[in-house]
Motif scaffolding. Structure first.
Motif, PDB file in Angstrom:
ATOM      1  N   ASN A 412       3.396  -1.745  -7.451  1.00 26.69           N
ATOM      2  CA  ASN A 412       2.689  -1.694  -6.175  1.00 26.69           C
ATOM      3  C   ASN A 412       3.441  -2.493  -5.124  1.00 26.69           C
ATOM      4  O   ASN A 412       4.106  -1.935  -4.265  1.00 26.69           O
ATOM      5  N   GLU A 477       4.238  -2.348   0.268  1.00 26.15           N
ATOM      6  CA  GLU A 477       3.091  -1.917  -0.524  1.00 26.15           C
ATOM      7  C   GLU A 477       3.319  -0.459  -0.918  1.00 26.15           C
ATOM      8  O   GLU A 477       3.095   0.463  -0.130  1.00 26.15           O
ATOM      9  N   GLU A 479       1.782   1.472  -3.079  1.00 23.65           N
ATOM     10  CA  GLU A 479       0.576   2.300  -3.169  1.00 23.65           C
ATOM     11  C   GLU A 479       0.178   2.844  -1.807  1.00 23.65           C
ATOM     12  O   GLU A 479      -0.149   4.027  -1.654  1.00 23.65           O
ATOM     13  N   LYS A 480       0.206   1.992  -0.805  1.00 22.00           N
ATOM     14  CA  LYS A 480      -0.123   2.449   0.551  1.00 22.00           C
ATOM     15  C   LYS A 480       0.961   3.383   1.075  1.00 22.00           C
ATOM     16  O   LYS A 480       0.681   4.290   1.873  1.00 22.00           O
ATOM     17  N   ARG A 482       2.485   5.561  -0.678  1.00 22.14           N
ATOM     18  CA  ARG A 482       2.128   6.870  -1.227  1.00 22.14           C
ATOM     19  C   ARG A 482       0.882   7.433  -0.534  1.00 22.14           C
ATOM     20  O   ARG A 482       0.805   8.642  -0.259  1.00 22.14           O
ATOM     21  N   ASP A 483      -0.089   6.559  -0.255  1.00 19.80           N
ATOM     22  CA  ASP A 483      -1.334   7.026   0.381  1.00 19.80           C
ATOM     23  C   ASP A 483      -1.071   7.587   1.777  1.00 19.80           C
ATOM     24  O   ASP A 483      -1.702   8.579   2.181  1.00 19.80           O
TER      25      ASP A 483
END
Length: 588
Positions: A412, A477, A479-480, A482-483
């Motif tokens: 992450n 980050e 994960e963000k 990817r989001d």
């Protein structure tokens, strides 16, 4: 130049190049056939668009450790300013601001403004100002002045009747001075009889001045000699600037030796396999993961060593080092031979992961693209004369950084370091930052705002007051990332810029990096990074010592002979010592 409908008509590339030389004299370059001009004449026949919008021109030289090849030297000509790439593969040569209506009126400004040198020759001017040698050899200077005056009078004297003997004497004195100065650089090199020659020439010049000759003829000859001297001085300045940029952009032979020795040794020895516990660390999101993209063994090892030495818990540190196939085996063998306390270092050949990128089908993306650096110059005519030119340095992510979420799918938060960064304090608190919905944490560089770069991003919507962010030390980050589909947005922007064939692939990363993270940047405190150690001579020792990291952004890297001497000690402090291959390759 005729102006129709209030706009500047299209110019050919040859007109542009001729306009560049107008910064000095209209006769500039007529005496010397410089190679870049002949190359450009053969390569380019296209017309440029009106300078009301940015247009990129490419010419120059690229250098690698094996051969010299033609590459892209970038500079953008706009009504607002100039941007050029000084990345690891570019040799900065020359740039100039050209505007159809203001070119002639600004020529005087460029001739007197001290910033015009940096505008034309880049950081070479900063370096040459620091190492400028004052000529104290007054006798040599006096001999050269005499030779200059004698040459100016000789054509007029030679036309006078009944002055054949004096003409021969003047010619003989000129030849003797030329022979004496051809072997002389300093006063210490002068032959013992120089005093007699000096006195003899002085009497000859006085006699020449007493002859009845037309002053206009002597003046004309003096002006010709002055023009020739200016042309030669400008040519040698350009030549020195080229050699300087060649030096700062080429891998030193000692570093090339280190790479070759390590590569050979890798295949001669048995590879060391990573134990299972270290393999588990590579995917453990509870540890502190650092990412570095680099081709330079010595530079990246120094960055890693400084990070570990200043860490409170080296056992929780994992370095993910991404390099290319050419340097993979050298990197792998180096980090197999050397340990860094309890930290884990994993070297990966990024060529094995290029299939992860499903965006633009381009051979360029198959290469390793570490961080890129750009020098941006603005001209603000509303400011006082001495403050009209402003030059700043911007460092951004390279194209390879777009692969981060796919290269590290199980992680992450990671911290991305540049290989020209030195860590002076523990960085573990970066993992405690609450970045909210932001994707990237970075130092904001508010001396340059997006509105000042609108020439390169004019087709996109953005906040013109937003500060530019810098690479070197960045918190990501994933994960963000990817989001927010950052990779897809990056791909879309790259596809749009692919239509502009005149824009080189490295230069495309500047507008993309700035726009793709629009409103997604978390500003780090300035105390985290002290940047500018690769181009700024004016950084105080206090600012350096209180900063958590030192970023040597710019072309004067600390591992180069042309690096800024006052800052090298902070880098050498963390350089590996006692390594056999470094001794054999004469790296100290």
């Amino acid at each position: 130049m005729k102006i129709r409908d209030g706009k500047t008509p299209p110019l050919s590339i040859l007109q542009v190049l001729n306009g560049i030389s107008g910064l000095h004299t209209q006769r500039r370059y007529q005496l010397k056939d410089l190679s870049w001009r002949s190359v450009v004449r053969n390569l380019f026949t296209c017309n440029l668009e009106s300078f009301n919008r940015p247009t990129f021109h490419q010419f120059g030289t690229i250098v690698n450790s094996v051969s010299y090849k033609m590459i892209v030297l970038l500079f953008a000509v706009t009504s607002n300013g100039i941007l050029q790439s000084t990345g690891s593969k570019s040799v900065l040569w020359q740039d100039a601001t050209i505007d159809g209506k203001e070119n002639q009126s600004q020529a005087a400004v460029h001739g007197e403004n001290p910033k015009s040198c940096e505008l034309e020759y880049g950081s070479y001017c900063l370096w040459s100002a620091q190492y400028k040698e004052v000529m104290n050899d007054f006798v040599v200077r006096r001999l050269k002045d005499q030779l200059f005056m004698a040459r100016a009078h000789y054509p007029s004297i030679a036309k006078l009747k009944n002055q054949e003997m004096f003409t021969r004497e003047l010619k003989q004195n000129i030849q003797e001075h030329e022979r004496m100065l051809s072997d002389t650089i300093a006063d210490a090199d002068l032959p013992p009889f120089f005093a007699k020659k000096l006195e003899k020439m002085e009497r000859t010049i006085e006699r020449a001045k007493s002859c009845e000759v037309g002053c206009s003829n002597v003046e004309r000859k003096l002006r010709q000699l002055l023009d020739i001297t200016e042309d030669e001085a400008h040519f040698h300045t350009r030549q020195s600037a080229f050699l300087y940029h060649l030096g700062v952009q080429t891998m030193p032979k000692t570093h090339h030796c280190l790479n070759m020795r390590l590569t050979v040794e890798y295949f001669k020895s048995m590879p060391i396999s990573m134990n299972q516990s270290n393999k588990h660390k590579l995917e453990d999101s509870t540890l502190h993961h650092y990412v570095i993209f680099s081709r330079n063994v010595l530079a990246v090892s120094t960055t890693i060593n400084s990070t570990v030495m200043n860490s409170k818990d080296s056992g929780s540190i994992v370095f993910h080092l991404f390099t290319d196939a050419q340097n993979f085996y050298a990197m792998k063998h180096w980090f197999d031979r050397n340990s860094y306390f309890e930290a884990t270092v994993h070297v990966t050949d990024i060529d094995d992961h290029q299939k992860l990128y499903k965006g633009v089908d381009s051979n360029d993306m198959k290469q390793l693209w570490p961080a890129e650096e750009f020098r941006v110059t603005f001209c603000n005519h509303s400011q006082p004369f001495q403050k009209q030119m402003k030059t700043k340095y911007i460092s951004t992510f390279g194209h390879s950084h777009v692969l981060l979420p796919d290269l590290l799918p199980s992680l992450n938060r990671v911290v991305v370091l540049g290989d020209d960064l030195i860590v002076q304090k523990d960085l573990s608190s970066l993992w405690n930052l609450n970045m909210g919905d932001k994707v990237i944490g970075a130092i904001q560089f508010c001396e340059v705002r997006l509105g000042q770069l609108k020439a390169y991003t004019e087709e996109h919507n953005f906040d013109t007051n937003s500060c530019v962010w810098l690479s070197g030390l960045n918190v990501i980050e994933l994960e963000k990332w990817r989001d927010f589909h950052i990779t897809s947005r990056y791909d879309q922007l790259l596809r749009k810029l692919q239509k502009d064939n005149l824009t080189s692939f490295p230069l495309k990363v500047l507008p993309i990096s700035l726009l793709v993270f629009q409103d997604l940047v978390y500003p780090l405190e300035d105390s985290w990074v002290q940047s500018g150690l690769g181009h700024d001579y004016g950084i105080s020792q206090t600012d350096i010592e209180k900063s958590a990291t030192l970023h040597y952004n710019g072309v004067m890297k600390p591992w180069l002979d042309l690096g800024i001497h006052d800052y090298k000690g902070y880098w050498r402090k963390y350089m590996t010592n006692g390594e056999r291959f470094m001794t054999e390759c004469n790296i100290h």
